[in-house]
Design a protein around this motif. Structure first.
Motif, PDB file in Angstrom:
ATOM      1  N   TYR A   1       4.427   8.917  -4.589  1.00 22.00           N
ATOM      2  CA  TYR A   1       4.009   7.730  -3.839  1.00 22.00           C
ATOM      3  C   TYR A   1       4.952   7.534  -2.654  1.00 22.00           C
ATOM      4  O   TYR A   1       6.165   7.623  -2.808  1.00 22.00           O
ATOM      5  CB  TYR A   1       4.085   6.480  -4.721  1.00 22.00           C
ATOM      6  CG  TYR A   1       3.153   6.496  -5.899  1.00 22.00           C
ATOM      7  CD1 TYR A   1       1.911   5.872  -5.833  1.00 22.00           C
ATOM      8  CD2 TYR A   1       3.523   7.122  -7.091  1.00 22.00           C
ATOM      9  CE1 TYR A   1       1.053   5.873  -6.926  1.00 22.00           C
ATOM     10  CE2 TYR A   1       2.660   7.116  -8.187  1.00 22.00           C
ATOM     11  CZ  TYR A   1       1.436   6.505  -8.098  1.00 22.00           C
ATOM     12  OH  TYR A   1       0.592   6.506  -9.177  1.00 22.00           O
TER      13      TYR A   1
ATOM     14  N   GLN B   1       0.843  -1.204   0.000  1.00 26.13           N
ATOM     15  CA  GLN B   1       0.000   0.000   0.000  1.00 26.13           C
ATOM     16  C   GLN B   1       0.877   1.252   0.000  1.00 26.13           C
ATOM     17  O   GLN B   1       1.920   1.305   0.660  1.00 26.13           O
ATOM     18  CB  GLN B   1      -0.908  -0.001   1.220  1.00 26.13           C
ATOM     19  CG  GLN B   1      -1.972   1.086   1.169  1.00 26.13           C
ATOM     20  CD  GLN B   1      -2.966   0.965   2.305  1.00 26.13           C
ATOM     21  OE1 GLN B   1      -2.636   0.557   3.405  1.00 26.13           O
ATOM     22  NE2 GLN B   1      -4.205   1.345   2.036  1.00 26.13           N
TER      23      GLN B   1
ATOM     24  N   HIS C   1      -3.853  -3.039  -9.229  1.00 22.00           N
ATOM     25  CA  HIS C   1      -3.618  -1.685  -8.706  1.00 22.00           C
ATOM     26  C   HIS C   1      -4.987  -1.043  -8.488  1.00 22.00           C
ATOM     27  O   HIS C   1      -5.767  -0.876  -9.430  1.00 22.00           O
ATOM     28  CB  HIS C   1      -2.805  -0.922  -9.754  1.00 22.00           C
ATOM     29  CG  HIS C   1      -2.807   0.563  -9.616  1.00 22.00           C
ATOM     30  ND1 HIS C   1      -3.836   1.354 -10.078  1.00 22.00           N
ATOM     31  CD2 HIS C   1      -1.900   1.409  -9.098  1.00 22.00           C
ATOM     32  CE1 HIS C   1      -3.545   2.622  -9.850  1.00 22.00           C
ATOM     33  NE2 HIS C   1      -2.385   2.678  -9.255  1.00 22.00           N
ATOM     34  N   ARG C   2      -5.281  -0.708  -7.223  1.00 22.54           N
ATOM     35  CA  ARG C   2      -6.543  -0.031  -6.888  1.00 22.54           C
ATOM     36  C   ARG C   2      -6.207   1.275  -6.200  1.00 22.54           C
ATOM     37  O   ARG C   2      -5.616   1.282  -5.124  1.00 22.54           O
ATOM     38  CB  ARG C   2      -7.398  -0.886  -5.972  1.00 22.54           C
ATOM     39  CG  ARG C   2      -8.010  -2.062  -6.657  1.00 22.54           C
ATOM     40  CD  ARG C   2      -9.027  -2.713  -5.752  1.00 22.54           C
ATOM     41  NE  ARG C   2      -9.638  -3.823  -6.448  1.00 22.54           N
ATOM     42  CZ  ARG C   2     -10.088  -4.903  -5.865  1.00 22.54           C
ATOM     43  NH1 ARG C   2     -10.025  -5.013  -4.552  1.00 22.54           N
ATOM     44  NH2 ARG C   2     -10.628  -5.867  -6.558  1.00 22.54           N
ATOM     45  N   GLU C   3      -6.614   2.361  -6.831  1.00 18.26           N
ATOM     46  CA  GLU C   3      -6.362   3.699  -6.287  1.00 18.26           C
ATOM     47  C   GLU C   3      -7.698   4.318  -5.904  1.00 18.26           C
ATOM     48  O   GLU C   3      -8.659   4.246  -6.670  1.00 18.26           O
ATOM     49  CB  GLU C   3      -5.670   4.547  -7.352  1.00 18.26           C
ATOM     50  CG  GLU C   3      -5.363   5.956  -6.909  1.00 18.26           C
ATOM     51  CD  GLU C   3      -4.648   6.731  -8.002  1.00 18.26           C
ATOM     52  OE1 GLU C   3      -3.410   6.626  -8.077  1.00 18.26           O
ATOM     53  OE2 GLU C   3      -5.344   7.415  -8.786  1.00 18.26           O
ATOM     54  N   SER C   4      -7.747   4.937  -4.722  1.00 19.51           N
ATOM     55  CA  SER C   4      -8.978   5.630  -4.315  1.00 19.51           C
ATOM     56  C   SER C   4      -8.608   6.804  -3.420  1.00 19.51           C
ATOM     57  O   SER C   4      -7.603   6.780  -2.719  1.00 19.51           O
ATOM     58  CB  SER C   4      -9.929   4.678  -3.587  1.00 19.51           C
ATOM     59  OG  SER C   4      -9.327   4.194  -2.411  1.00 19.51           O
TER      60      SER C   4
ATOM     61  N   VAL D   1      -0.745   8.418  -1.806  1.00 19.12           N
ATOM     62  CA  VAL D   1      -0.654   9.058  -3.115  1.00 19.12           C
ATOM     63  C   VAL D   1      -1.008  10.535  -2.994  1.00 19.12           C
ATOM     64  O   VAL D   1      -2.027  10.879  -2.389  1.00 19.12           O
ATOM     65  CB  VAL D   1      -1.631   8.397  -4.122  1.00 19.12           C
ATOM     66  CG1 VAL D   1      -1.537   9.055  -5.481  1.00 19.12           C
ATOM     67  CG2 VAL D   1      -1.384   6.907  -4.220  1.00 19.12           C
TER      68      VAL D   1
ATOM     69  N   THR E   1      -8.559   1.546 -11.451  1.00 21.89           N
ATOM     70  CA  THR E   1      -8.000   0.205 -11.325  1.00 21.89           C
ATOM     71  C   THR E   1      -7.153  -0.074 -12.554  1.00 21.89           C
ATOM     72  O   THR E   1      -7.578   0.199 -13.686  1.00 21.89           O
ATOM     73  CB  THR E   1      -9.128  -0.844 -11.218  1.00 21.89           C
ATOM     74  OG1 THR E   1      -9.935  -0.521 -10.083  1.00 21.89           O
ATOM     75  CG2 THR E   1      -8.571  -2.240 -11.075  1.00 21.89           C
TER      76      THR E   1
ATOM     77  N   THR F   1      -4.940   6.642  -1.520  1.00 21.46           N
ATOM     78  CA  THR F   1      -4.065   5.491  -1.391  1.00 21.46           C
ATOM     79  C   THR F   1      -4.142   4.634  -2.640  1.00 21.46           C
ATOM     80  O   THR F   1      -5.129   4.655  -3.369  1.00 21.46           O
ATOM     81  CB  THR F   1      -4.431   4.614  -0.175  1.00 21.46           C
ATOM     82  OG1 THR F   1      -5.781   4.185  -0.331  1.00 21.46           O
ATOM     83  CG2 THR F   1      -4.268   5.365   1.131  1.00 21.46           C
ATOM     84  N   THR F   2      -3.062   3.908  -2.852  1.00 16.22           N
ATOM     85  CA  THR F   2      -3.004   2.902  -3.909  1.00 16.22           C
ATOM     86  C   THR F   2      -2.574   1.595  -3.269  1.00 16.22           C
ATOM     87  O   THR F   2      -1.623   1.572  -2.491  1.00 16.22           O
ATOM     88  CB  THR F   2      -1.995   3.295  -5.005  1.00 16.22           C
ATOM     89  OG1 THR F   2      -2.499   4.436  -5.700  1.00 16.22           O
ATOM     90  CG2 THR F   2      -1.796   2.176  -5.998  1.00 16.22           C
ATOM     91  N   GLU F   3      -3.293   0.533  -3.591  1.00 14.88           N
ATOM     92  CA  GLU F   3      -2.907  -0.782  -3.119  1.00 14.88           C
ATOM     93  C   GLU F   3      -2.583  -1.648  -4.325  1.00 14.88           C
ATOM     94  O   GLU F   3      -3.341  -1.698  -5.288  1.00 14.88           O
ATOM     95  CB  GLU F   3      -4.019  -1.425  -2.303  1.00 14.88           C
ATOM     96  CG  GLU F   3      -3.655  -2.831  -1.901  1.00 14.88           C
ATOM     97  CD  GLU F   3      -4.037  -3.163  -0.482  1.00 14.88           C
ATOM     98  OE1 GLU F   3      -3.664  -4.251  -0.053  1.00 14.88           O
ATOM     99  OE2 GLU F   3      -4.702  -2.356   0.176  1.00 14.88           O
TER     100      GLU F   3
ATOM    101  N   GLU G   1     -11.456   7.109  -8.171  1.00 13.44           N
ATOM    102  CA  GLU G   1     -10.781   5.819  -8.089  1.00 13.44           C
ATOM    103  C   GLU G   1     -10.433   5.333  -9.485  1.00 13.44           C
ATOM    104  O   GLU G   1     -11.010   5.787 -10.473  1.00 13.44           O
ATOM    105  CB  GLU G   1     -11.643   4.786  -7.368  1.00 13.44           C
ATOM    106  CG  GLU G   1     -12.968   4.510  -8.015  1.00 13.44           C
ATOM    107  CD  GLU G   1     -13.798   3.526  -7.192  1.00 13.44           C
ATOM    108  OE1 GLU G   1     -14.485   2.703  -7.823  1.00 13.44           O
ATOM    109  OE2 GLU G   1     -13.768   3.587  -5.957  1.00 13.44           O
TER     110      GLU G   1
END
Length: 147
Positions: A143, A17, A51-54, A20, A69, A38-40, A67
């Motif tokens: 990041y 994680q 990659h999931r950003e929200s 961002v 992906t 955050t990005t996981e 968000e």
């Protein structure tokens, strides 16, 4: 960033994680926005990463949830990745073995030119310059690894 930190395996480096912070500058209209979130990077069955950003994107003073992906898939070259949109369409390549990578992505009549740089084991940056008839933007994203 002056010196770059070499990354022998980009997928191993990105896993986990990240905090961002992104600035978006519209050079044509002199407007700007900010994204914080955050990005996981979580594991996929094929050895790649999801990659999931929200977070929240503020444009012209108005905050909105945002968000996205992406898929980071193993590429033919060891330690590198092919980045794809969530639907599988190609986005760009990524090779951080030198700690720095440049790439491009055509999007309709616009061209996205990206530069990726790694400062150390816990910090990296992307700068996308978007130019064309529809856009004149600079997107800078920092990041920082979440401990």
């Amino acid at each position: 960033m002056g010196e770059f930190w070499p990354v022998p395996d980009v997928l191993a480096f990105l896993a986990g994680q990240w905090r961002v912070e992104r600035t978006v500058r519209d050079l044509a209209n002199r407007e700007h926005g900010e994204f914080r979130g955050t990005t996981e990077f979580g594991p996929l069955d094929d050895g790649g990463l999801l990659h999931r950003e929200s977070g929240t994107f503020v444009w012209q003073g108005v905050p909105r949830p945002a968000e996205r992906t992406l898929l980071f898939l193993p590429s033919r070259e060891p330690g590198t990745t092919d980045v794809r949109f969530a639907d599988g369409r190609p986005f760009h390549d990524l090779d951080l073995t030198s700690g720095r990578h440049t790439t491009a992505h055509p999007c309709s009549a616009d061209l996205y030119r990206g530069e990726f740089t790694v400062a150390d084991a816990d910090h990296w940056r992307t700068v996308w310059r978007v130019g064309g008839p529809a856009k004149d933007l600079v997107l800078t994203t920092d990041y920082a690894r979440v401990a």
